[in-house]
Write an enzyme that holds these catalytic residues in place. Structure first.
Site, PDB file in Angstrom:
ATOM      1  CD  GLU A  24      -7.273  22.755  78.774  1.00 63.06           C
ATOM      2  OE1 GLU A  24      -5.985  23.042  78.495  1.00 63.06           O
ATOM      3  OE2 GLU A  24      -8.220  23.324  78.611  1.00 63.06           O
ATOM      4  CB  VAL A  62     -12.788  25.909  80.906  1.00 61.37           C
ATOM      5  CG1 VAL A  62     -13.481  26.856  80.216  1.00 61.37           C
ATOM      6  CG2 VAL A  62     -12.205  26.708  82.326  1.00 61.37           C
ATOM      7  N   GLY A 121     -14.758  20.555  79.976  1.00 61.31           N
ATOM      8  CA  GLY A 121     -14.104  19.004  79.998  1.00 61.31           C
ATOM      9  C   GLY A 121     -13.031  18.828  79.042  1.00 61.31           C
ATOM     10  CB  ILE A 156     -12.834  21.746  74.727  1.00 62.99           C
ATOM     11  CG1 ILE A 156     -14.221  20.981  74.246  1.00 62.99           C
ATOM     12  CG2 ILE A 156     -12.328  22.681  73.667  1.00 62.99           C
ATOM     13  CD1 ILE A 156     -15.259  21.928  74.081  1.00 62.99           C
ATOM     14  N   GLY A 187     -28.308  11.663  83.112  1.00 63.33           N
ATOM     15  CA  GLY A 187     -27.172  12.013  84.159  1.00 63.33           C
ATOM     16  C   GLY A 187     -26.539  13.426  83.749  1.00 63.33           C
ATOM     17  CD  GLU A 200     -24.491  17.403  90.141  1.00 62.39           C
ATOM     18  OE1 GLU A 200     -24.793  16.546  91.041  1.00 62.39           O
ATOM     19  OE2 GLU A 200     -23.266  17.232  89.413  1.00 62.39           O
ATOM     20  CG  ASP A 229     -20.608  24.494  85.277  1.00 61.23           C
ATOM     21  OD1 ASP A 229     -19.682  23.950  86.226  1.00 61.23           O
ATOM     22  OD2 ASP A 229     -20.836  24.494  84.042  1.00 61.23           O
ATOM     23  CE  LYS A 258     -17.509  24.403  83.154  1.00 56.90           C
ATOM     24  NZ  LYS A 258     -18.509  23.545  82.925  1.00 56.90           N
TER      25      LYS A 258
END
Ligand code: HSE
Length: 442
Positions: free
Chosen positions: A137, A140, A142, A144, A195, A198, A209, A213
């Site tokens: 979980e 994808v 965070g 949610i 933050g 990166e 990224d 997902k």
């Protein structure tokens, strides 16, 4: 094959953690601080038996030092380990460690989208054969819940489209460019200071990224194995303040979206790219580093999932949700539902995609130019929905007045649009590059 786990009494379920970064540290704390609640929810206590890290000398934020080891392979091979949580990221050694954990009979919880998007078939097949779980979980969006809703809650429905903002860093940057009119570089530095981004922001800003997902979401939604390298991927690095301004003039915002939709009975499109989203669409209001996923299903209709898409505590929430679920399955001696991959739909080339387009170009402001542009579009089967003409702000040409044209098309086929762009670029009345952005959610 069903995994046989111990059933007797209150023996703790043994949990090994790989990685103690921002998310791993939060996960370890939740396991140690909420042991009684987790035991009550699972029906068995959990025991954190070890945390594998690369560097044993780094400070450990109050976590018991005796838990730490730098021998990850020995930790996953430890007899009787029930669940391995992988939070080290990247392809190797994460892949070998997960396969080794499965081989030793442990279930796996991971947040590793890049690994699953590249090697999910090997990992899920190994888990299926061993009768253990692989839950992800946190991979994808965070905190949610979206993997389990697609895999379980909506599994009785037919999904037509999944469209999401699944990268918080790029949403933060585009939001800053929209609300504060900053340029891309300034917004990126702000995202790095906070933050979100990166030091090397490539994976986020180039869309990689989000593409991983998108592959995971498409596989779940369409019961078809989609790898990250099948996802058409464009990032946000070419977006300039002028694009944001022009989008605003036609009632839209620019967002980086991940889209998986069904084109016909045999094809899906899976893609990540910036797009104009109308202000009235629920995704347009998603601000800052938030994520959101919009799902259209035949029976359920339109659903929206919204929340924090990254960060230590939110991601740890998704990880511990999986941990408790997997532990419940172990306590009952079963494995939970896996992905069901039975539909061999083809991932279509980008040229086959149909959507609307927003074109922006500077042209010579003379009689007949607009008609010539419209004729080129018509020759490629592209119908114009709206045209906005303004005097060009930047008049590079002093020989004739020029104007900026902003054109919104009706639905068009991408390959036709690209052919049309080539012709427009070659036209002597066109005095700038022809910028184009796709329009979604209209
Ligand atoms: N870097 C990602 C983001 C989070 O900004 O959303 C991890 O996938």
């Amino acid at each position: 094959m069903m995994m046989r786990v111990r059933q007797e009494g209150d023996d703790p379920l043994k949990v090994a953690l790989l990685g103690s970064g921002i998310v791993g540290t939060q996960v370890a704390k939740l396991i140690l601080d909420h042991g009684d609640d987790f035991a009550a929810r699972i029906g068995r206590p959990l025991e954190l038996v070890g945390i594998a890290v690369r560097d044993l000398t780094r400070p450990r934020d109050g976590l018991p030092t005796e838990l730490f080891t730098d021998d990850a392979e020995a930790l996953v091979a430890r007899p009787g380990t029930d669940v391995v949580i992988e939070l080290i990221g990247g392809i190797e050694p994460a892949k070998q460690l997960i396969l080794s954990a499965i081989d030793h009979g442990a279930s796996v919880v991971t947040a590793n989208k890049a690994l699953l998007a590249a090697h999910g078939d090997e990992i899920f097949d190994a888990a299926e054969r061993a009768g253990v779980d692989v839950y992800y979980e946190a991979a994808v969006a965070g905190a949610i819940p979206i993997v389990r809703p697609l895999r379980e809650s909506l599994v009785g429905d037919s999904i037509r489209m999944v469209m999401g903002i699944v990268n918080g860093t790029t949403n933060y940057i585009l939001d800053k460019m929209t609300t504060e009119q900053t340029d891309y570089e300034t917004a990126l530095v702000q995202a790095q200071d906070l933050g979100y981004a990166e030091a090397d922001p490539t994976a986020d800003v180039e869309g990689f990224d989000a593409a991983a997902k998108a592959a995971l979401l498409a596989s779940l939604a369409f019961h078809t194995r989609v790898n990250g390298d099948q996802v058409h991927t464009e990032g946000i690095t070419r977006i300039v303040q002028d694009d944001i301004r022009a989008a605003r003039e036609v009632g839209c915002v620019v967002k980086l979206v991940a889209i998986a939709n069904q084109l016909d009975d045999s094809q899906i499109s899976v893609r990540v790219h910036p797009a104009l989203i109308p202000l009235g669409h629920p995704l347009a209001a998603v601000s800052g580093a938030y994520n959101a996923i919009f799902v259209e299903a035949d029976a359920a209709g339109r659903l929206m999932f919204l929340g924090p898409g990254a960060g230590g505590a939110p991601t740890a929430s998704a990880v511990t949700g999986d941990l408790v679920t997997v532990a419940r399955n172990r306590a009952r001696g079963v494995a939970g539902p896996n992905q069901t991959i039975y539909n061999n739909l083809t991932v279509a080339d980008m040229g086959a995609v149909q959507t609307r387009y927003f074109l922006r170009l500077r042209v010579v402001d003379e009689p007949g130019v607009l008609a010539a542009i419209a004729t080129i579009l018509a020759r490629h089967g592209i119908s114009v929905q709206t045209v906005l003409q303004t005097p060009a702000s930047d008049t590079a040409s002093r020989t004739a007045a020029s104007a900026e044209l902003s054109l919104m098309t009706h639905m068009a086929i991408e390959s036709n649009l690209l052919a049309c762009l080539s012709e427009l670029k070659a036209n002597p009345s066109v005095r700038s590059e022809v910028r184009f952005l796709r329009v979604e959610g209209m």
